[in-house]
Design a protein around this motif. Structure first.
Motif: not given
Length: 142
Positions: A1-4, A21-23, A28-30
Motif C-alpha cells: 500500500m502506498m500513501t501520497w 486483494p489478498a491472494e 496460491k495453490l494454483e
C-alpha cells in the motif's frame, strides 16, 4: 500500500493507492502447481513404441537420470520392434529397452544422450496420504 501526501490550498490532502486483494488460498495453490509444472516439464517425454504388424503405441515417460535413462509404461514395450523418445525440446531419439517389470508394468529405457533435464525425486516415505499430487504426461507430444 502506498500513501501520497500533498498540500493543496493550505489543507493536507492524503491519497491512498487502492490495495490489491489478498491472494486466496486457491490462487496460491494454483500458482504453486504452475511453478511445479514449469520446473518438471522439461523432464517429461513422449514415447512411441512400434510393434511388428501392430499399431504403434504412445506413452508418456519421465527422465530418470540425466545420462539418458527414462521410466515409462511397460505394457507393450517387451515386443517392440522400435522405440522412439521425443524430448520436451522436440528432439527425437532412438531408445532401447533396458528392463521391464511385468508385475508393475514399468519399463526402463535408455537413449544416447547426456545432460537431460532430471527432476528431483523425493523419498516416498516423506509423502503423506491425502496430500496433493500433480500428474504430468505427454503421450502425444503436444
Amino acid at each position: 500500500m502506498m500513501t501520497w501526501m500533498a498540500a493543496a490550498c493550505g489543507a493536507l490532502l492524503c491519497l491512498q493507492e487502492p490495495s490489491k486483494p489478498a491472494e486466496s488460498a486457491l490462487e496460491k495453490l494454483e500458482r504453486e502447481i504452475a511453478q511445479v509444472v514449469e520446473k518438471v516439464r522439461p523432464a517429461i517425454v513422449s514415447v512411441t513404441v512400434q510393434r511388428l504388424e501392430k499399431e504403434a503405441l504412445k506413452f508418456s515417460g519421465v527422465v530418470y537420470r540425466k545420462d539418458g535413462y527414462i521410466v515409462t509404461d511397460g505394457s507393450g514395450v517387451s515386443d517392440a520392434s522400435a522405440i522412439e523418445v521425443t524430448l520436451s525440446d522436440d528432439r527425437k531419439l532412438e531408445a532401447r529397452l533396458v528392463a521391464c517389470d511385468p508385475r508393475t508394468s514399468i519399463a526402463l529405457l535408455k537413449v544416447d544422450a547426456s545432460g537431460l533435464a532430471e527432476p528431483t525425486f523425493v523419498d516416498s516415505a516423506e509423502v503423506e496420504a491425502g496430500r496433493f499430487a500433480v500428474a504430468l504426461g505427454n503421450s502425444y507430444g503436444v
